[in-house]
Design a protein around this motif. Structure first.
Motif, PDB file in Angstrom:
ATOM      1  N   ALA A   1      39.642  92.612  23.408  1.00 36.92           N
ATOM      2  CA  ALA A   1      41.079  92.328  23.449  1.00 36.92           C
ATOM      3  C   ALA A   1      41.465  91.753  24.808  1.00 36.92           C
ATOM      4  O   ALA A   1      42.314  90.856  24.891  1.00 36.92           O
ATOM      5  CB  ALA A   1      41.876  93.591  23.146  1.00 36.92           C
ATOM      6  N   THR A   2      40.838  92.253  25.853  1.00 37.04           N
ATOM      7  CA  THR A   2      41.119  91.727  27.188  1.00 37.04           C
ATOM      8  C   THR A   2      40.660  90.278  27.292  1.00 37.04           C
ATOM      9  O   THR A   2      41.364  89.431  27.840  1.00 37.04           O
ATOM     10  CB  THR A   2      40.429  92.581  28.263  1.00 37.04           C
ATOM     11  N   PHE A   3      39.485  89.979  26.760  1.00 35.85           N
ATOM     12  CA  PHE A   3      39.011  88.595  26.795  1.00 35.85           C
ATOM     13  C   PHE A   3      39.939  87.687  26.010  1.00 35.85           C
ATOM     14  O   PHE A   3      40.213  86.557  26.438  1.00 35.85           O
ATOM     15  CB  PHE A   3      37.584  88.488  26.234  1.00 35.85           C
TER      16      PHE A   3
ATOM     17  N   ALA B   1      44.045  80.388  28.376  1.00 36.42           N
ATOM     18  CA  ALA B   1      43.860  79.756  29.685  1.00 36.42           C
ATOM     19  C   ALA B   1      42.489  79.094  29.781  1.00 36.42           C
ATOM     20  O   ALA B   1      42.357  78.003  30.354  1.00 36.42           O
ATOM     21  CB  ALA B   1      44.035  80.778  30.797  1.00 36.42           C
ATOM     22  N   ILE B   2      41.476  79.734  29.223  1.00 38.60           N
ATOM     23  CA  ILE B   2      40.126  79.163  29.237  1.00 38.60           C
ATOM     24  C   ILE B   2      40.095  77.863  28.450  1.00 38.60           C
ATOM     25  O   ILE B   2      39.560  76.851  28.908  1.00 38.60           O
ATOM     26  CB  ILE B   2      39.107  80.171  28.667  1.00 38.60           C
ATOM     27  N   LYS B   3      40.699  77.869  27.263  1.00 33.84           N
ATOM     28  CA  LYS B   3      40.725  76.653  26.429  1.00 33.84           C
ATOM     29  C   LYS B   3      41.517  75.534  27.095  1.00 33.84           C
ATOM     30  O   LYS B   3      41.113  74.368  27.055  1.00 33.84           O
ATOM     31  CB  LYS B   3      41.306  76.961  25.056  1.00 33.84           C
ATOM     32  N   THR B   4      42.640  75.884  27.710  1.00 34.38           N
ATOM     33  CA  THR B   4      43.453  74.871  28.391  1.00 34.38           C
ATOM     34  C   THR B   4      42.680  74.244  29.542  1.00 34.38           C
ATOM     35  O   THR B   4      42.646  73.017  29.687  1.00 34.38           O
ATOM     36  CB  THR B   4      44.760  75.496  28.912  1.00 34.38           C
ATOM     37  N   HIS B   5      42.057  75.079  30.342  1.00 32.83           N
ATOM     38  CA  HIS B   5      41.290  74.565  31.483  1.00 32.83           C
ATOM     39  C   HIS B   5      40.131  73.689  31.002  1.00 32.83           C
ATOM     40  O   HIS B   5      39.886  72.614  31.565  1.00 32.83           O
ATOM     41  CB  HIS B   5      40.767  75.721  32.327  1.00 32.83           C
TER      42      HIS B   5
ATOM     43  N   ALA C   1      32.136  76.044  26.481  1.00 28.45           N
ATOM     44  CA  ALA C   1      32.772  76.653  27.649  1.00 28.45           C
ATOM     45  C   ALA C   1      33.330  78.031  27.304  1.00 28.45           C
ATOM     46  O   ALA C   1      33.208  78.973  28.095  1.00 28.45           O
ATOM     47  CB  ALA C   1      33.883  75.744  28.179  1.00 28.45           C
ATOM     48  N   VAL C   2      33.913  78.166  26.116  1.00 36.86           N
ATOM     49  CA  VAL C   2      34.435  79.462  25.683  1.00 36.86           C
ATOM     50  C   VAL C   2      33.291  80.454  25.502  1.00 36.86           C
ATOM     51  O   VAL C   2      33.385  81.613  25.927  1.00 36.86           O
ATOM     52  CB  VAL C   2      35.254  79.316  24.383  1.00 36.86           C
TER      53      VAL C   2
END
Length: 68
Positions: free
Chosen positions: A24-26, A32-36, A56-57
């Motif tokens: 859940a934390t991930f 943000a990971i996908k946007t970056h 990347a994810v």
């Protein structure tokens, strides 16, 4: 005269409580990971961009799991 440093309090994900808590934390970091990743791979062809974002994810998830 030297100052005595205060101990650093570490916050954790508390993955020992349950794997669901860590997952859940991930998931909170996922947008943000996908946007970056999409910004970094913006010059890729669309099919290559989707694959690069997915990789990347996956890499971020593996690094997150090893960190917690």
């Amino acid at each position: 005269m030297s100052a005595i440093p205060k101990p650093v309090l570490r916050t954790s994900v508390r993955s020992a409580d349950s794997p669901d808590t860590a997952n859940a934390t991930f998931l909170r970091f996922l947008p943000a990971i996908k946007t970056h990743a999409s910004i970094q791979f913006r010059n890729f062809r669309e099919a290559d961009k989707e694959e690069a974002i997915s990789e990347a994810v996956a890499a971020a998830f593996l690094n997150f799991k090893s960190a917690v």
